[in-house]
Design a protein around this motif. Sequence first.
Motif, PDB file in Angstrom:
ATOM      1  N   PRO A  96      -3.677  -3.653  -8.141  1.00  0.00           N
ATOM      2  CA  PRO A  96      -5.041  -3.795  -7.614  1.00  0.00           C
ATOM      3  C   PRO A  96      -5.839  -4.814  -8.441  1.00  0.00           C
ATOM      4  O   PRO A  96      -5.736  -4.863  -9.671  1.00  0.00           O
ATOM      5  CB  PRO A  96      -5.628  -2.385  -7.785  1.00  0.00           C
ATOM      6  CG  PRO A  96      -4.463  -1.488  -8.021  1.00  0.00           C
ATOM      7  CD  PRO A  96      -3.430  -2.319  -8.698  1.00  0.00           C
ATOM      8  N   HIS A 140      -3.073  -6.642  -4.869  1.00  0.00           N
ATOM      9  CA  HIS A 140      -3.778  -5.862  -3.848  1.00  0.00           C
ATOM     10  C   HIS A 140      -5.234  -6.329  -3.865  1.00  0.00           C
ATOM     11  O   HIS A 140      -5.927  -6.176  -4.878  1.00  0.00           O
ATOM     12  CB  HIS A 140      -3.682  -4.372  -4.163  1.00  0.00           C
ATOM     13  CG  HIS A 140      -4.554  -3.516  -3.303  1.00  0.00           C
ATOM     14  ND1 HIS A 140      -4.365  -3.403  -1.945  1.00  0.00           N
ATOM     15  CD2 HIS A 140      -5.622  -2.729  -3.611  1.00  0.00           C
ATOM     16  CE1 HIS A 140      -5.272  -2.572  -1.443  1.00  0.00           C
ATOM     17  NE2 HIS A 140      -6.060  -2.156  -2.441  1.00  0.00           N
ATOM     18  N   LEU A 151       1.162   1.163  -4.985  1.00  0.00           N
ATOM     19  CA  LEU A 151      -0.050   1.160  -5.797  1.00  0.00           C
ATOM     20  C   LEU A 151       0.092   2.134  -6.964  1.00  0.00           C
ATOM     21  O   LEU A 151       0.722   3.198  -6.807  1.00  0.00           O
ATOM     22  CB  LEU A 151      -1.260   1.558  -4.943  1.00  0.00           C
ATOM     23  CG  LEU A 151      -1.702   0.542  -3.880  1.00  0.00           C
ATOM     24  CD1 LEU A 151      -2.574   1.226  -2.840  1.00  0.00           C
ATOM     25  CD2 LEU A 151      -2.447  -0.612  -4.532  1.00  0.00           C
ATOM     26  N   HIS A 203       2.189  -2.936  -6.561  1.00  0.00           N
ATOM     27  CA  HIS A 203       1.084  -3.525  -5.811  1.00  0.00           C
ATOM     28  C   HIS A 203      -0.156  -3.446  -6.712  1.00  0.00           C
ATOM     29  O   HIS A 203      -0.895  -2.463  -6.692  1.00  0.00           O
ATOM     30  CB  HIS A 203       0.886  -2.757  -4.501  1.00  0.00           C
ATOM     31  CG  HIS A 203       0.073  -3.494  -3.480  1.00  0.00           C
ATOM     32  ND1 HIS A 203       0.142  -4.853  -3.293  1.00  0.00           N
ATOM     33  CD2 HIS A 203      -0.836  -3.040  -2.561  1.00  0.00           C
ATOM     34  CE1 HIS A 203      -0.664  -5.213  -2.325  1.00  0.00           C
ATOM     35  NE2 HIS A 203      -1.291  -4.127  -1.873  1.00  0.00           N
ATOM     36  N   ASP A 248       0.807  -1.236   0.000  1.00  0.00           N
ATOM     37  CA  ASP A 248       0.000   0.000   0.000  1.00  0.00           C
ATOM     38  C   ASP A 248       0.828   1.268   0.000  1.00  0.00           C
ATOM     39  O   ASP A 248       0.422   2.306   0.548  1.00  0.00           O
ATOM     40  CB  ASP A 248      -0.976   0.025   1.195  1.00  0.00           C
ATOM     41  CG  ASP A 248      -2.043  -1.053   1.091  1.00  0.00           C
ATOM     42  OD1 ASP A 248      -2.145  -1.681   0.022  1.00  0.00           O
ATOM     43  OD2 ASP A 248      -2.763  -1.268   2.076  1.00  0.00           O
TER      44      ASP A 248
END
Length: 389
Positions: free
Chosen positions: A225, A269, A200, A223, A177
């Motif tokens: 999503p 993520h 992210l 990361h 994150d």
Amino acid sequence: MAEKKQNIKRTAKKRSPRKKKPKIILDNKRVLLLSALIIFLCAVFLSMAFVFSSPKKEKQPKVQNVEQQVLRQEQKNKFAEKNKVAENKNQPKNVQPEKKEAVQKPLEIQPEIKKVPVEKKSEEKKPQPVSKQEIKKDEPKIASVNPPAKKTEEIKVEKYSIPPAKNGATLVFIIDDGGYDTYNLKLYTSLPFPIAVAVLPKLAHSKDCAAIVRNSGQELMLHQPMQAQNLKLNPGAGAILPDMSLSEVYKQVSENIAEIGPIKGLNNHEGSLITCDVMKIGAVLDAVLDNGIFFVDSRTSAQTKAPQAALERDMKILERDVFIDDIISKDEMLAQIYRGLGIANKNGKVIMIGHVDKSAKILPQLLNDMYPYLKQKGYKIAFPSQIQK
């Protein structure tokens, strides 16, 4: 005339008793004598009382004065003992026997002080460093002043319940994150051991955070999503969604890699819905292979198909073993780290994941504090890229 004479006689007879002054004079003499006797007796009594009572009153202050001298001497002796401990290393021969003589002086003045209990206590506490032999006996006691440093080191070793490392136990820490905040991110990138930070994409500070991680020498990851099984959860911008085609999945992952990159690897993520779809997660792995990076399955679902998709492509992936900060509590985080140590001792390695902003007030400090003890117990800490075979 006869009657007047009789009246005169009567009056004379009546007044005569009032004129007896000699009796009054005699009474005053007696009073004076009695008062003189009383005064004399009082004087004698007071003088006798003073004679018999004065020695007792004189003895008490003497004893009290001697006791005060002894107490004062005790305080001086205690102060001298403390100074001897500090000075005996440099001046072991400079003992002051005069202090003992100062205590003996009141004994010569008043030999009865031996009966006073205060003096007995002072004799027990008196230092007796008169001869050189006695000084040598005291030297080992002086050496015991410095050991506290060793004791504190032993206490620090036992500060955490860390078992000795086995099977070349290697620890991998990934912090997810990144991209929201640069301040909290620096708390992790400044740690004195290898960690990986997963950033992210498409956030206000995504590129800034990626640059901070890269410049710090730590390992940078994307990361990525992905949609969770709970469709109410929004995975954020740049996410892999269930209605995407395989080509769209490949294109989105490649675009995010280019934004954050250069990177060493990628992990998901959220994404419990996508990782359970062997085709969708396969398209993600295709982008990973083409960009020459590694993939870490965060295992947000026990039904993940990432291992199956990797097997079909003859590629090796890494899998998360422990989430450190599911519960934001120092004790709970420490318990999860201990759990990870057990996995590392059994399997030779463990991957533990935390989160940048979620646990920034606890986890960086905890890891920094534990690091010397982990190293002392034989654990190795590595980047994810270093344990991928």
